[in-house]
Motif scaffolding. Structure first.
Motif, mmCIF file in Angstrom:
data_model
loop_
_atom_site.group_PDB
_atom_site.id
_atom_site.type_symbol
_atom_site.label_atom_id
_atom_site.label_comp_id
_atom_site.label_asym_id
_atom_site.label_seq_id
_atom_site.Cartn_x
_atom_site.Cartn_y
_atom_site.Cartn_z
ATOM 1 N N GLY A 42 41.556 24.192 42.011
ATOM 2 C CA GLY A 42 41.940 23.968 40.636
ATOM 3 C C GLY A 42 43.446 23.918 40.503
ATOM 4 N N ALA A 43 43.920 24.179 39.296
ATOM 5 C CA ALA A 43 45.349 24.083 39.020
ATOM 6 C C ALA A 43 46.101 25.291 39.568
ATOM 7 N N ARG A 44 47.395 25.100 39.789
ATOM 8 C CA ARG A 44 48.266 26.176 40.243
ATOM 9 C C ARG A 44 48.516 27.153 39.104
ATOM 10 N N GLY A 45 48.716 28.428 39.422
ATOM 11 C CA GLY A 45 49.009 29.427 38.413
ATOM 12 C C GLY A 45 50.495 29.539 38.133
ATOM 13 N N ALA A 46 50.833 29.881 36.882
ATOM 14 C CA ALA A 46 52.211 30.161 36.476
ATOM 15 C C ALA A 46 52.177 31.403 35.600
ATOM 16 N N GLU A 47 52.879 32.452 35.987
ATOM 17 C CA GLU A 47 52.782 33.759 35.353
ATOM 18 C C GLU A 47 54.143 34.289 34.923
ATOM 19 N N VAL A 48 54.172 34.889 33.718
ATOM 20 C CA VAL A 48 55.354 35.613 33.254
ATOM 21 C C VAL A 48 54.910 36.999 32.811
ATOM 22 N N ILE A 49 55.567 38.026 33.331
ATOM 23 C CA ILE A 49 55.274 39.412 32.949
ATOM 24 C C ILE A 49 56.420 39.902 32.077
ATOM 25 N N THR A 77 49.291 41.286 43.167
ATOM 26 C CA THR A 77 48.007 40.597 42.960
ATOM 27 C C THR A 77 48.167 39.079 42.924
ATOM 28 N N LEU A 78 49.394 38.590 42.757
ATOM 29 C CA LEU A 78 49.627 37.145 42.689
ATOM 30 C C LEU A 78 49.218 36.468 43.993
ATOM 31 N N ARG A 79 48.512 35.340 43.865
ATOM 32 C CA ARG A 79 48.196 34.544 45.055
ATOM 33 C C ARG A 79 49.456 33.864 45.574
ATOM 34 N N ASP A 80 49.503 33.632 46.857
ATOM 35 C CA ASP A 80 50.609 32.878 47.440
ATOM 36 C C ASP A 80 50.747 31.530 46.733
ATOM 37 N N THR A 218 46.441 45.182 37.150
ATOM 38 C CA THR A 218 45.810 44.517 38.301
ATOM 39 C C THR A 218 44.602 43.716 37.860
ATOM 40 N N ARG A 219 43.761 44.311 36.981
ATOM 41 C CA ARG A 219 42.574 43.598 36.482
ATOM 42 C C ARG A 219 42.977 42.354 35.703
ATOM 43 N N MET A 220 43.992 42.469 34.856
ATOM 44 C CA MET A 220 44.442 41.305 34.091
ATOM 45 C C MET A 220 44.912 40.182 35.009
ATOM 46 N N MET A 221 45.669 40.540 36.028
ATOM 47 C CA MET A 221 46.191 39.514 36.918
ATOM 48 C C MET A 221 45.085 38.918 37.782
ATOM 49 N N GLU A 222 44.131 39.733 38.213
ATOM 50 C CA GLU A 222 42.987 39.198 38.959
ATOM 51 C C GLU A 222 42.216 38.194 38.106
ATOM 52 N N ASN A 223 42.049 38.522 36.834
ATOM 53 C CA ASN A 223 41.354 37.601 35.937
ATOM 54 C C ASN A 223 42.136 36.306 35.784
#
Length: 431
Positions: A42-49, A77-80, A218-223
């Protein structure tokens, strides 16, 4: 759309309408068969904390310590390859990692560097969440091909900007990214943070104990890592003499989407549903339909519901199903309520009773507060919702003789306020 989930729609509805009736109620169970968490596709992830670093995070100091540990757990928890950044939130927004306003791919080096910078966070200044969100938008907006997600943690009220500033920031961020929100401690406002999570199609949670924050992050990021397709819309098409009265998400949280319709053509509108992985979401659709004067007993399809991935003018239709209407003068048929519709409407009544009861207490109207919360307790017991009933029981006490009184428990009221719109606790409808 390699890696995207496959969607299905199941419609549960009241099959018959009394002669002269106008309302059609249907519950759309939408399921996506996605990939397990941790599997690429699927699509690549983009995260801001976004981490609250205001002065109050040092009172007690365990809050800031827990926020650092939670942020580092989320980074781990972030994927490579996932793009990410960490932002410190005070009366302004500032970059923690990287130092300039951009996202960087997650790998062993960037994770280590980011965690080292997170350890340097210090509590200072005020709270202006609108500024934090605008920073997240600037970071995420360029990555239109990614699953864009943010986490916002706060411990206080939005006192360093006007309410209008926060609303303008939300209007600017809506549709760009999904934002899950967490409040730590008891000094933040649930209505304020819920405004953010609702506008940005995210979750809201209360973390009572700082030690629990890392597991929650951790749960939020896994989701988030399990999402594989973004910006999915629920498209509702109606015939000329039918209109949508309201549409609400009812699982996993209750959220009224009626005002968020965007027109997509004659008698057609899209409602946002956010990003998807392998999961279910359910929607209550209420239509107003005019009976057919020529064939009043005929069965009709006043509405088609579809799952759409916006792409150009028409979008890509991923699944569809019809909603039907049939008028009858048989009272036994017209009063027969579909079980799933009954569950959904009951849950909505429960959430409304809790909301009105808590608001009445804030307004100083203890009689109304007591009456509405007792009603909510009765509805929760009738639905077999032991979790919500237990939360309500910490706020209002009902004696064996039927008398009732409000308890003084600020923590319980806050937890009830946060949890009352969630339905995951009792399992999805149809389970």
């Amino acid at each position: 759309m390699s890696g995207a989930p496959e969607f299905t729609i199941e419609i549960n509805q009241n099959a018959y309408i009394p002669m002269g009736g106008h309302e059609v109620h249907a519950v759309a169970h939408i399921r996506a068969s996605g990939q397990p968490v941790g599997v690429s596709g699927g699509a690549r992830g983009a995260e801001v904390i976004m981490v609250d670093s205001s002065g109050s995070m040092d009172f007690p100091s365990t809050k800031l310590k827990a926020a650092k540990q939670a942020t580092k757990a989320a980074i781990d928890t972030l994927r490579d390859g996932t793009l990410f950044a960490v932002v410190a939130g005070t009366g302004m927004a500032s970059m923690v990692y990287p130092f300039d306003e951009r996202l960087v791919p997650a790998d062993d080096r960037t994770r280590k560097e980011a965690k080292r910078e997170v350890d340097k966070l210090r509590a200072r200044g005020g709270t202006a969440m609108g500024q934090w969100l605008l920073m997240a938008r600037r970071l995420l907006e360029p990555h239109t091909d990614a699953i864009r997600h943010a986490i916002l943690l706060t411990d206080g009220k939005n006192e360093s900007e006007r309410e209008q500033d926060l609303q303008e920031a939300l209007d600017y961020c809506e549709g760009v990214f999904v934002c899950d929100c967490r409040g730590i401690g008891l000094d933040w406002r649930v209505d304020e943070v819920r405004k953010i999570s609702t506008a940005l199609l995210g979750d809201i949670g209360l973390v009572k104990e700082p030690a629990d924050l890392a597991a929650d992050f951790t749960r939020m990021m896994e989701n988030a890592m399990g999402k594989s397709v973004a910006d999915v819309a629920l498209r509702v098409r109606t015939i000329s003499n039918a209109r949508v009265k309201y549409i609400k998400q009812t699982y996993p949280v209750i959220d009224d989407l009626t005002a968020r319709r965007s027109e997509t053509g004659p008698n057609a509108g899209d409602y946002p549903t956010g990003s998807w992985g392998g999961e279910s979401k359910h929607y209550h659709v209420c239509l107003e339909v005019e009976p057919d004067e020529v064939n009043p007993h005929g069965r009709r399809r006043p509405c088609q519901i579809s799952v759409v991935l916006p792409d150009g003018a028409g979008g890509i239709e991923l699944a569809k199903a019809g909603v039907f209407a049939e008028w009858t003068d048989d009272e036994e048929l017209s009063t027969r309520i579909n079980q799933e519709v009954a569950k959904v409407t009951g849950r909505e009544k429960l959430a409304n009773a809790v909301k009105e009861g808590l608001q009445a207490r804030k307004d100083g109207d203890e009689d109304t507060a007591t009456a509405r919360l007792v009603q909510a307790l009765e509805l929760a017991n009738e639905a077999g919702d032991e979790h919500t009933a237990r939360l309500i029981g910490r706020v209002v006490e009902v004696e064996a003789d039927g008398t009732s009184r409000l308890r003084n428990n600020d923590e319980a009221e806050m937890e009830l306020d946060v949890e009352s719109h969630k339905t995951a606790r009792v399992g999805p409808p149809g389970a």
